[in-house]
Design an enzyme around this catalytic site. Sequence first.
Site, mmCIF file in Angstrom:
data_model
loop_
_atom_site.group_PDB
_atom_site.id
_atom_site.type_symbol
_atom_site.label_atom_id
_atom_site.label_comp_id
_atom_site.label_asym_id
_atom_site.label_seq_id
_atom_site.Cartn_x
_atom_site.Cartn_y
_atom_site.Cartn_z
ATOM 1 N N ARG A 142 -41.510 -24.498 -49.114
ATOM 2 C CA ARG A 142 -41.247 -24.535 -50.555
ATOM 3 C C ARG A 142 -42.547 -24.692 -51.339
ATOM 4 O O ARG A 142 -42.667 -24.261 -52.472
ATOM 5 C CB ARG A 142 -40.243 -25.648 -50.886
ATOM 6 C CG ARG A 142 -39.941 -25.786 -52.369
ATOM 7 C CD ARG A 142 -38.585 -26.462 -52.630
ATOM 8 N NE ARG A 142 -38.338 -27.587 -51.771
ATOM 9 C CZ ARG A 142 -38.844 -28.816 -51.947
ATOM 10 N NH1 ARG A 142 -39.629 -29.082 -52.965
ATOM 11 N NH2 ARG A 142 -38.557 -29.775 -51.092
ATOM 12 N N TYR B 57 -31.583 -9.768 -71.991
ATOM 13 C CA TYR B 57 -30.822 -9.629 -70.742
ATOM 14 C C TYR B 57 -29.651 -10.627 -70.767
ATOM 15 O O TYR B 57 -29.827 -11.781 -71.185
ATOM 16 C CB TYR B 57 -31.753 -9.914 -69.559
ATOM 17 C CG TYR B 57 -31.038 -9.872 -68.233
ATOM 18 C CD1 TYR B 57 -30.590 -8.662 -67.702
ATOM 19 C CD2 TYR B 57 -30.779 -11.031 -67.525
ATOM 20 C CE1 TYR B 57 -29.918 -8.617 -66.496
ATOM 21 C CE2 TYR B 57 -30.107 -10.998 -66.316
ATOM 22 C CZ TYR B 57 -29.675 -9.791 -65.804
ATOM 23 O OH TYR B 57 -29.007 -9.757 -64.618
ATOM 24 N N ASP C 119 -40.473 -11.281 -70.883
ATOM 25 C CA ASP C 119 -39.846 -10.692 -69.704
ATOM 26 C C ASP C 119 -40.315 -9.237 -69.642
ATOM 27 O O ASP C 119 -39.954 -8.416 -70.483
ATOM 28 C CB ASP C 119 -38.323 -10.786 -69.842
ATOM 29 C CG ASP C 119 -37.579 -10.263 -68.614
ATOM 30 O OD1 ASP C 119 -38.120 -9.382 -67.913
ATOM 31 O OD2 ASP C 119 -36.447 -10.721 -68.380
ATOM 32 N N LYS D 143 -35.917 -5.546 -59.478
ATOM 33 C CA LYS D 143 -35.837 -4.221 -60.102
ATOM 34 C C LYS D 143 -37.004 -3.343 -59.654
ATOM 35 O O LYS D 143 -37.113 -3.028 -58.490
ATOM 36 C CB LYS D 143 -35.783 -4.376 -61.625
ATOM 37 C CG LYS D 143 -34.813 -5.471 -62.102
ATOM 38 C CD LYS D 143 -33.359 -5.123 -61.845
ATOM 39 C CE LYS D 143 -32.414 -6.310 -62.061
ATOM 40 N NZ LYS D 143 -32.518 -6.951 -63.364
#
Length: 395
Positions: A59, A112, A184, A209
């Site tokens: 992590r 979005y 974004d 994407k």
Amino acid sequence: MKELHQQTRAAHPPIIRPTGGRPLTTPIYHGHLFAYEDGEALAAAFAEPAQESGYFYGRYGNPTVRTFERALADLEGGCDGLATGSGMAAIATVLMAMLRTGDHVIAQSSLYGGTYALLHDLADRWGLELTHVSGEDPEQVRAALRPRTRMLYLETITNPVTQVADLPALAAVARQAGVPVVVDNTLATPVLCRPLEHGADVVVHSATKYISGHSDAVAGAVVCADPQVHRRIWNQLLISGGTLDPTSAWLCTRGLATLHMRVRRQSENALFLARRLAEHPAVERVHYPGLESHPQHATARRLLDGGFGGLLSVDLVGGREAGRVFAESLRLVQLAVSLGGTKTMVMHPASTSHRELDADALAAAGIGAGTVRFAVGVEHPEDLWSDLEQALAKV
Ligand SMILES: *Cc1c(COP(=O)(O)O)cnc(C)c1O
């Protein structure tokens, strides 16, 4: 040591590090633990965790993930990057790192759907104050500023109606007021636009994407201009846990290698289809920043570099029913959500990605009942047009 039992040997297989030739890609380091020879070194790694050195627990850092973070930060022109388990994890981590109860956020209205839902959840349940602005007019941002404004949140190109935010003008107003700007950049990618060059402080991505680019990974990323902001967001990522897994990180790094070729081809294909669709009698309106008729065409020309992106939407003359028949009649083009893959996909935003928005919010985002969205792929444009033409003939 006495000869070990088979059971123990099985738990300790040899670890092979390449000798002779060196690998040309960072391997997928699935192991999330890194062993140390001396306790001091491990204690030091733990006390002063860094993404780069002193790997000890996945992590906190992983070389495969790190490769993607650095490669993307380089393309965006940032100081450093962070990879996250999804685009929404990137956005949620940034909001949690940079905001507290009572803070005020100015956000574009056509966002979005997931981001819109997250911001409104934070407003409803966690005491965030929220004002939406159009994304075009810097004076709207200036008018919305309050003493507790702590973020301006924008998208380079919005989904599905492809509004292009005037980043330099909007960011300038925020910067003047000392308000950080988060952008974004999923739809533009660093191939077409690098928001940090236009005054943004933080860039977020859904790497699901275009970046991974083959519809086979869920991933997100954050790139910051300033090392202190980066560090704060990394600390947040550590405690809220939106870490990216190494396999997806590896797919993202591999995607970056062809990002330029894909995005340019997708942009060429989208422009080709947008021009043809605009002439078709069944089409009321085409939303594509590359068309002169697009309301932010001039902004797009200024801001986007070598293409207008792979996303385009159309409003069909026949409204919702025409949209349904059209989408279901396509053969090569797949009826699927999401975008940024190699295959061209079609979807109906009002019933899927933007279902969280009520009628007013839909209208504010410029989405009609009959709006159909294409995420254009890398196929030959004439094959795509043949498919679109035969489906349009059915509506
Ligand atoms: C898909 C998308 C997101 C969310 O990303 P996930 O990887 O699905 O979590 C955020 N912003 C934009 C613009 C997107 O297209």
